[in-house]
Scaffold this motif. Structure first.
Motif, short mmCIF file in Angstrom:
data_model
loop_
_atom_site.label_atom_id
_atom_site.label_comp_id
_atom_site.label_asym_id
_atom_site.label_seq_id
_atom_site.Cartn_x
_atom_site.Cartn_y
_atom_site.Cartn_z
N PHE A 122 4.45 -17.15 7.50
CA PHE A 122 5.82 -16.86 7.94
C PHE A 122 5.84 -15.64 8.85
N ALA A 123 5.14 -14.58 8.43
CA ALA A 123 5.17 -13.32 9.17
C ALA A 123 4.39 -13.39 10.47
N SER A 124 3.55 -14.41 10.65
CA SER A 124 2.77 -14.54 11.88
C SER A 124 3.59 -15.07 13.05
N LYS A 126 5.86 -14.81 15.93
CA LYS A 126 6.25 -13.67 16.75
C LYS A 126 7.75 -13.64 17.03
N GLN A 127 8.37 -14.82 17.18
CA GLN A 127 9.83 -14.83 17.40
C GLN A 127 10.57 -14.32 16.17
N VAL A 128 10.10 -14.73 14.98
CA VAL A 128 10.70 -14.25 13.74
C VAL A 128 10.55 -12.73 13.63
N GLN A 129 9.36 -12.24 13.96
CA GLN A 129 9.12 -10.80 13.90
C GLN A 129 10.14 -10.03 14.75
N LEU A 130 10.32 -10.47 15.98
CA LEU A 130 11.23 -9.75 16.88
C LEU A 130 12.67 -9.80 16.39
N GLU A 131 13.09 -10.96 15.90
CA GLU A 131 14.46 -11.08 15.39
C GLU A 131 14.68 -10.16 14.20
N LEU A 132 13.75 -10.17 13.25
CA LEU A 132 13.90 -9.33 12.06
C LEU A 132 13.79 -7.85 12.42
N VAL A 265 10.24 0.37 9.91
CA VAL A 265 9.01 -0.39 9.73
C VAL A 265 8.91 -0.90 8.30
N LEU A 266 9.23 -0.06 7.32
CA LEU A 266 9.17 -0.48 5.92
C LEU A 266 10.23 -1.54 5.61
N ARG A 267 11.39 -1.42 6.24
CA ARG A 267 12.41 -2.46 6.05
C ARG A 267 11.92 -3.79 6.61
N LEU A 268 11.23 -3.74 7.75
CA LEU A 268 10.68 -4.96 8.34
C LEU A 268 9.65 -5.59 7.41
N MET A 269 8.79 -4.78 6.82
CA MET A 269 7.80 -5.30 5.90
C MET A 269 8.47 -5.94 4.68
N ASP A 270 9.56 -5.35 4.23
CA ASP A 270 10.32 -5.95 3.14
C ASP A 270 10.81 -7.34 3.52
N ARG A 271 11.37 -7.44 4.71
CA ARG A 271 11.94 -8.71 5.16
C ARG A 271 10.85 -9.77 5.36
N LEU A 272 9.66 -9.33 5.78
CA LEU A 272 8.56 -10.27 5.99
C LEU A 272 7.82 -10.59 4.70
#
Length: 341
Positions: A122-124, A126-132, A265-272
């Motif tokens: 899921f985290a791989s 790239k479009q999801v990464q940018l949105e989150l 960054v930590l919030r992003l890791m939580d979401r991923l």
């Protein structure tokens, strides 16, 4: 405590570093080189009433899978050791069965995993990464992924500072057995004139961001390690520092993120749903920090050489439960995810 390390025979020194750190903290590290399976490793997964114990036997020894307390999912090379002389169809079937068996093993181990395979996949994206990343408050570049030449030209016209072109996946061309990595490149006027290649393969375009420093940010659990280089000082590395990666390996310096960016960054890791990630972030001359992407299984070994970031030890602590870690692995292996930050 026993940590099962999922990797392959050609992986780099980070495996030995993390394994040594685990042993130094009183744990056991068991390495499973997936390229040795099925020929050089024996895996027995038992289930059902009165099932026998499940075991993994490798040249390193035997592991009772019921005693595994954590998994580090690092790299895979399913069936890599199978003979090249096999019939291609049979070899493909063998590789697929090996892959399904190893993934079944991972799914059956209801223990903390860094990170669960579904989370990595899921985290791989790239479009999801940018949105989150945008949703959690990180700065991101304008981006377009397309196979439409007209849309690409319109996007470039809207980016007066220039545009770069990149692949969503790691990509290399092999000529005479030699690997040629496809790096990120600046888009030239002649590229915009002739974009026939988009009919064959979509491409990702981003606005070109001015760089003061390029940062590699490694997150392990709740710890954020950050280092940077001045890629603009090395000829040929201005667009993609990896072109001069070996030359720059000793040029990395510890470089802390501003608190608000680190929190994002930590919030992003939580979401991923990740406990580990290697992020690429740019610092602009005016002090902005622009998120580019996160690799859920990204490299870090060179950052332990210079500037000496203790990433292996941090990974060992998370795997052994000696440091805070996200329990989102439960969501991927047991049920619905819990709320993040």
């Amino acid at each position: 405590m026993t940590v099962l390390i999922i990797t392959h025979s050609s992986d780099n020194e980070c495996i030995d570093r993390v394994a040594a750190a685990i042993r130094g903290m009183g744990g056991r590290a068991f390495r499973f080189n997936t390229d040795l399976f099925p020929q050089g490793a024996r895996l027995a997964l038992a289930s059902g009433p009165a099932a026998s114990r499940s075991t993994l036997r490798t040249p390193e020894g035997e592991l009772d899978l019921g005693g595994v307390t954590a998994v580090w999912y690092r790299r895979v090379a399913h069936g890599g050791g199978l003979p090249g002389s096999m019939d291609p169809q049979l070899r493909s079937a063998s590789v697929q069965e090996a892959k399904q068996t190893v993934e079944g093993l991972l799914a059956s181990l209801r223990v903390p995993q860094v990170d669960p395979l579904p989370a990595v996949r899921f985290a791989s994206n790239k479009q999801v990464q940018l949105e989150l990343a945008r949703e959690v408050g990180l700065d991101t570049p304008r981006t377009l992924t397309t196979n439409d030449a007209g849309a690409a030209r319109a996007f470039a016209a809207a980016c007066p500072g220039g545009v770069i072109a990149k692949m969503l996946s790691s990509f290399a061309v092999y000529r005479d057995g030699e690997e040629h990595v496809v790096f990120t490149n600046a888009l030239r006027p002649e590229d915009l004139e002739d974009m026939r290649g988009l009919d064959l393969c979509p491409m990702t375009f981003q606005e070109k961001i001015p760089k003061a420093r390029e940062l590699r940010v490694t997150v392990v659990g709740e710890r954020v390690f950050s280092a940077s280089i001045d890629s603009q000082a090395a000829e040929g590395a201005e667009i993609d520092w990896r072109r001069r990666g070996l030359e720059l390996i000793d040029a990395w310096r510890e470089d802390a993120l501003p608190p608000d960016v680190a929190a994002g960054v930590l919030r992003l890791m939580d979401r991923l749903g990740l406990n580990y990630g290697a992020l690429d972030i740019l610092r602009t001359p005016d002090g902005r920090h622009v998120f580019l992407e996160v690799n859920p299984v990204g490299e870090f070994f060179w950052l332990e050489r210079a500037p000496g970031l203790p990433i292996s030890g941090a990974l060992a602590e998370v795997l052994l439960g000696k440091a805070p870690r996200r329990d989102t692995w439960r969501a991927f292996l047991h049920g619905p995810p819990r709320a993040g930050r």
